[in-house]
Design an enzyme around this catalytic site. Structure first.
Site, PDB file in Angstrom:
ATOM      1  N   SER A 148       2.503   1.994   3.292  1.00  0.00           N
ATOM      2  CA  SER A 148       2.415   2.454   2.140  1.00  0.00           C
ATOM      3  C   SER A 148       1.622   1.182   2.086  1.00  0.00           C
ATOM      4  CB  SER A 148       3.959   2.318   1.436  1.00  0.00           C
ATOM      5  OG  SER A 148       3.618   2.995  -0.157  1.00  0.00           O
ATOM      6  N   HIS A 182      -0.043   8.158   0.805  1.00  0.00           N
ATOM      7  CA  HIS A 182       1.108   8.652  -0.101  1.00  0.00           C
ATOM      8  C   HIS A 182       0.143   9.878  -0.764  1.00  0.00           C
ATOM      9  CE1 HIS A 182       4.252   6.190   0.720  1.00  0.00           C
ATOM     10  NE2 HIS A 182       3.174   5.339  -0.201  1.00  0.00           N
TER      11      HIS A 182
END
Length: 119
Positions: A12, A48
């Site tokens: 992330s 994501h």
């Protein structure tokens, strides 16, 4: 660590930090552009890509309008592999997950699928 050849990694925001730019929710919503990555890797990054519905269109829009440079995106469960500063492929823990190259075009942005090696 980088200069000694130690493998660097992250998930992330921990993956985004190696790039020049990208999009993040680290400052809260809505997603915002980030321009002060460590710049070890050129271009932009979006994690994501399939896990949060707003990420794909915002990443494409920001590349298309020049807010951030062209770059790579990764679905959840996908890792990008670099040898030095050269992108050499992707691996995935999920059979249907993908990585994506997103480029600027005269009409906005175009993405190209990168099929990862499934681990």
């Amino acid at each position: 660590a980088w200069e000694r050849g130690i493998i660097l990694s992250g998930i992330s925001a921990g993956a985004l930090c190696w790039f020049e730019a990208g999009i993040t929710d680290s400052f809260g919503k809505p997603l915002q552009s980030l321009h002060d990555g460590l710049k070890f890797l050129s271009g932009s990054f979006c994690p994501h890509y399939d896990g949060e519905t707003e990420r794909r269109p915002i990443f494409q829009r920001m590349i298309g309008d020049g807010t951030i440079p062209p770059g790579l995106a990764a679905d959840d469960g996908v890792a990008l592999v670099y040898t030095g500063t050269t992108f050499t492929g992707a691996v995935s823990s999920r059979p249907n997950a993908r990585a994506w190259q997103v480029e600027r075009t005269p009409d906005g942005a175009r993405e190209s699928e990168i099929a990862p090696r499934v681990l």
